[in-house]
Design an enzyme around this catalytic site. Structure first.
Site, PDB file in Angstrom:
ATOM      1  CD  GLU A   1      -2.564   1.028   3.034  1.00 44.66           C
ATOM      2  OE1 GLU A   1      -1.896  -0.097   3.662  1.00 44.66           O
ATOM      3  OE2 GLU A   1      -3.692   1.481   3.056  1.00 44.66           O
TER       4      GLU A   1
ATOM      5  CE  LYS B   1      -7.223   0.321   3.654  1.00 46.31           C
ATOM      6  NZ  LYS B   1      -5.983   0.914   4.554  1.00 46.31           N
TER       7      LYS B   1
ATOM      8  CB  CYS C   1      -3.732  -2.558   4.504  1.00 46.84           C
ATOM      9  SG  CYS C   1      -2.904  -2.773   5.915  1.00 46.84           S
TER      10      CYS C   1
ATOM     11  CB  VAL D   1       0.683  -0.387  12.322  1.00 47.85           C
ATOM     12  CG1 VAL D   1       1.267   0.481  11.451  1.00 47.85           C
ATOM     13  CG2 VAL D   1      -0.931   0.040  12.375  1.00 47.85           C
TER      14      VAL D   1
END
Ligand code: ACM
Length: 269
Positions: A38, A110, A148, A175
């Site tokens: 990404e 997205k 993601c 993350v």
């Protein structure tokens, strides 16, 4: 066919430098499908919407899409890669392009925006597209795209699989820690190949630090991990797959993964 993923750390807002880095890391680009993270050429943790606008580009005419186009033509690989998109009317999307040796094939925007992406981007309006792509040996396969945080919503991978995806390309900037152990389940429950290209490194905004968790991985339709990367190293990861393996969803003589679904029983809204 051969799938490759590149895991690395881009420099914030240094698009040209990052594109040169990726070109060098990919080397001879011997793959049918190359998935990049990404926002692979811009960095992730935008300090302001002005920074997003400085990094964002029109698709397919912007510099990142054009560079992907050149790589695809030169190598015969199809690329799936994330970038910030600015439309003609100024809307910003967290997008991923599919670029084949014949040129730009399509864009996914997205759907499920994560954290401060919500400050800068509009949620995607493209649904979950599946593209027909031909690999270098000349056979067609079906390529789905999600980005993601979409992994957290099983409906995303399910929508792609129901639309016929053999392979789900998954550009990421993860993350949170959970995705690498969840993707084998997304692959298993949908009987698809998945290819999650994550980044490494850290980015800061004021006092806040985001650490990207690496661990890019390729999974097969049985939920087996075919290849996986470390938490913090730059890596080019590859696996040989036969996309046709994703198409037999017969589980027993009496059970089919999709035909046994009972949508009328599901309270999904
Ligand atoms: C993410 O969606 N970049 C976590």
């Amino acid at each position: 066919m051969r799938i490759s993923l590149l895991q690395f750390s881009p420099d914030y807002l240094q698009t040209e430098r990052n594109l040169n880095t990726v070109e060098a890391l990919l080397g001879d680009m011997d793959a049918d499908l190359i998935v990049l993270p990404e926002f692979f050429a811009t960095g992730y943790f935008f300090k302001s919407t002005e920074d997003v606008r400085a990094a964002a580009e029109p698709i397919p005419d912007g510099p990142t899409a054009q560079r992907l186009n050149a790589w695809a033509k030169a190598s015969g690989a199809t690329f799936v890669a994330g970038l910030p998109e600015e439309t003609e009317d100024g809307a910003l999307f967290n997008s991923a392009v599919v670029v084949t040796p014949r040129g730009w094939l399509g864009t996914y925007r997205k759907t499920h925006l994560f954290y401060e992406e919500k400050l800068h981007f509009a949620p995607g309006d493209s649904g979950f597209p599946v593209f027909t792509v031909t690999h270098r040996a000349g056979e067609a396969y079906r390529l789905g795209v999600m980005i993601c945080f979409d992994w957290y919503f099983p409906e995303a991978a399910r929508s792609l699989a129901l639309a016929g995806a053999d392979v789900i390309a998954h550009p990421s900037n993860l993350v949170r820690p959970d995705c690498p152990r969840s993707m084998p389940i997304r692959a298993l429950e949908n009987h698809v190949f998945t290819a999650t290209a994550n980044r490494i490194g850290t980015e800061t905004k004021g006092e806040e630090v985001l650490t990207f968790i690496g661990q890019s991985l390729i999974c097969d339709p049985n939920g087996q991990v075919l290849a996986s990367a470390s938490r913090a190293e730059t890596e080019l990861l590859s696996a040989e797959i036969d996309p046709a393996e994703a198409r037999d969803r017969q589980l027993t003589v009496h059970n089919h993964l999709f035909e046994d679904r009972r949508p009328a029983m599901y309270a999904l809204d």
